[in-house]
Write an enzyme that holds these catalytic residues in place. Structure first.
Site, PDB file in Angstrom:
ATOM      1  CD  GLN A 240       8.325   3.833  -1.587  1.00 50.80           C
ATOM      2  OE1 GLN A 240       8.271   2.748  -2.163  1.00 50.80           O
ATOM      3  NE2 GLN A 240       9.070   4.831  -2.046  1.00 50.80           N
TER       4      GLN A 240
ATOM      5  CG  LEU B  88      -1.919  -1.154   1.321  1.00 52.00           C
ATOM      6  CD1 LEU B  88      -2.869  -0.921   2.489  1.00 52.00           C
ATOM      7  CD2 LEU B  88      -2.698  -1.366   0.039  1.00 52.00           C
TER       8      LEU B  88
ATOM      9  CE  LYS C 266       1.422   3.093   5.990  1.00 46.50           C
ATOM     10  NZ  LYS C 266       0.600   2.440   7.034  1.00 46.50           N
TER      11      LYS C 266
ATOM     12  CG  ASP D 177      -1.577  -7.068  10.724  1.00 45.46           C
ATOM     13  OD1 ASP D 177      -1.417  -8.291  10.941  1.00 45.46           O
ATOM     14  OD2 ASP D 177      -1.036  -6.480   9.765  1.00 45.46           O
TER      15      ASP D 177
END
Length: 561
Positions: free
Chosen positions: A145, A143, A160, A295
């Site tokens: 880097q 999605l 990001k 997650d």
């Protein structure tokens, strides 16, 4: 990157995507997968015939192939695969195990592209925003880097940056996936008892939320506030002035990856303490805050030199509503009482179990698990083993675990694995025991005394049942008199005999047809009607093929039963 991959495999890694090219790529994968699944049930496709070992080996091989193809297909399918890795109630264990290994090891995009996105989103040149911006990313994922940078105020941050063209790629892929979802929903075998459309909508929601960096920033702030009184948890601060929907600027909080055991020991950190802190942090998120990291794999958790846990990546978060917590409480009481009826009812109310006409098999499965689960002390159990048992019961049954539940179970299993890596003697259930006792007794003042509430609730339920019993008996007798009560029963053995008798009769009919056309062909050949004789032989051959198929099916059915 795995062996065998080339740049050509990542056709999606560009700003402008061809909808036709994606349609061909995605449907080619789906149709090939369908063909492979069809072959799994054909004994002639196995060398030496179908056996349990051959079947398992092929599914493992297919699971690896699926994982590699999802990686090739790009961000949408990498994320869908990761979501499916939580759905052991739907997919076989071999597939879930491989999908759980799916990582975002994809090529980084160029610095010029990252610079253009930052400048477009923040409406300033990159030099106006940052004193220094490192061109080589710290990490690259499907999605986006992450680049390290320094603000003009001297603060070190991480930026990001979302992958270019990602929104367009999602739009194309999700439109194609919608058609695939309808196909699976209408499939006579795969659609039965499965809410594929609901799963698709859940995937869409999660995917769109993950690429909204403003939402991720709000998640990080909420998570940070929840742990503001705990000095053993650190969460990077969001720099909202330099944040947009495609660019997220966070405080740079370096640490040692929680899976780098040698580095942790070299820093003088106690691995046993870290294992317990990881479990406690998650239990606090789940039970006290109702807002949890969905997650928590080792890449998203680090340890500071002082021994505090550092959490990263807040794109995928879960939330437990109050009514769900009450439903879970009801389920826990049912488990404690070994009352499968109560557990089934609570799971139906939670939406985790779809009511069907015959709930007997489901109820027996749950009772079997309760009888075995409660034989040992609470702290002696493994959360992974419990989740495996749950999913084994749920597989091919009318369970439909909500996304929140599957995220919680996956997170528990992941944290147990992290804990055992840090400390081989770590037991997640032992750490969770005091939290479970607190939940069972509901010591929170706002909830009141749960034990007394439970007693009063049961007393009311018993009184209502007792008062309503005469009326129910009267209704039942009245229906019996009117002939409205129907009794249904099913005999598997009788069904098997009837099916066999029907197939035997059909095979006799085929035999008579074959004999008749063979005799007709012989007579026609003797009378020099060659073409008519050939036609009769073709009919006889076709019916012979149907007869052979029927006999093979009879033989296979007899072996099964």
């Amino acid at each position: 990157m795995e062996n065998g991959y080339t740049d050509k495999a990542y056709r999606w890694n560009r700003e402008n995507y061809s909808g036709k090219r994606r349609f061909v790529d995605i449907w080619s994968f789906v149709l090939t997968l369908i063909f492979k699944l069809w072959l799994n049930k054909k004994s002639w496709s196995y060398s030496g015939g179908i056996t349990e070992a051959n079947y398992t080996a092929r599914r493992k091989e297919q699971a690896i192939w699926i994982r590699n193809k999802l990686l090739e297909l790009g961000p949408t399918f990498i994320k869908v695969g990761q979501l499916f890795s939580t759905r052991a109630d739907i997919f076989a264990g071999e597939y879930v195990e491989e999908l759980s290994k799916l990582q975002d090891r994809v090529p980084a995009f160029g610095y010029k592209q990252a610079e253009a996105i930052v400048e477009q989103e923040l409406d300033r040149t990159i030099n106006q925003v940052f004193r220094n911006f490192e061109p080589v990313p710290l990490a690259a994922a499907s999605l986006g880097q992450v680049h390290k940078a320094v603000l003009h105020t001297g603060e070190t941050v991480v930026v990001k940056v979302q992958r270019p063209g990602l929104k367009r790629l999602f739009e194309i892929d999700l439109q194609i996936l919608k058609g695939i979802t309808y196909y699976f929903q209408k499939h006579p075998a795969w659609g039965k008892g499965r809410d594929w459309l609901g799963i698709y909508e859940e995937c869409c929601r999660i995917l769109w939320e993950e690429i909204d960096y403003l939402k991720e920033g709000r998640n990080a702030d909420t998570f940070r506030r929840n742990f503001r009184d705990e000095d053993w948890v650190k969460v990077p601060r969001v720099y909202w002035r330099y944040t947009s929907s495609k660019v997220l600027t966070l405080e740079y909080v370096p640490g040692i990856k929680i899976s780098q055991y040698a580095a942790l020991e070299a820093a003088g950190l106690d691995r046993k303490v870290l294992a317990r802190l990881g479990a406690q942090a998650y239990l606090q998120q789940l039970l006290n805050n109702g807002f949890f990291h969905a997650d928590p794999h080792p890449g998203n958790i680090a340890v500071s030199p002082e021994g505090a846990l550092i959490f990263y990546d807040f794109g995928m978060m879960g939330q437990i509503k109050s009514n769900v917590r009450e439903g879970l409480m009801e389920t826990l009481f049912g488990i404690a009482q070994k009352n499968s009826e109560r557990v089934v009812t609570s799971l139906i109310n939670l939406g985790a179990l779809a009511p069907v006409e015959d709930m007997g098999p489901v109820r027996r499965s749950i009772q079997y698990m309760l009888d075995n689960f409660m034989d040992e002390p609470f702290e002696a159990h493994s959360i992974t083993a419990i989740s495996d048992d749950l999913y084994e019961i749920a597989y091919d049954k009318p369970f439909k675990f909500p996304a929140t539940f599957t995220f919680v179970m996956r997170a528990f299993s992941t944290l147990e694995g992290v804990g055992k890596g840090l400390d081989p003697e770590f037991n997640f259930m032992e750490v969770a025991q005091p939290y479970a006792i607190q939940l069972m007794t509901n010591m929170d003042d706002s909830q009141g005394n749960t034990f007394l509430n439970e007693l009063s609730r049961q007393a009311v339920q018993v009184s209502n049942t007792a008062l309503g019993l005469p009326r129910r008996l009267e209704d039942t007798l009245e229906r019996l008199e009117k002939g409205d009560v129907r009794l249904r029963f099913r005999s598997i053995e009788t069904e098997r005999l009837l099916r066999r008798q029907s197939n035997v009769q059909l095979s006799m009919t085929y035999s008579v047809i074959i004999s008749g056309f063979t005799l007709s062909a012989t007579i026609l050949l003797l009378e020099d009607y060659i073409w008519l004789a050939i036609f009769a032989v073709l009919i006889a051959a076709t019916v012979s093929w149907l007869l052979i198929r029927l006999l093979l099916r009879l033989d296979r059915y007899d072996r099964m039963y």
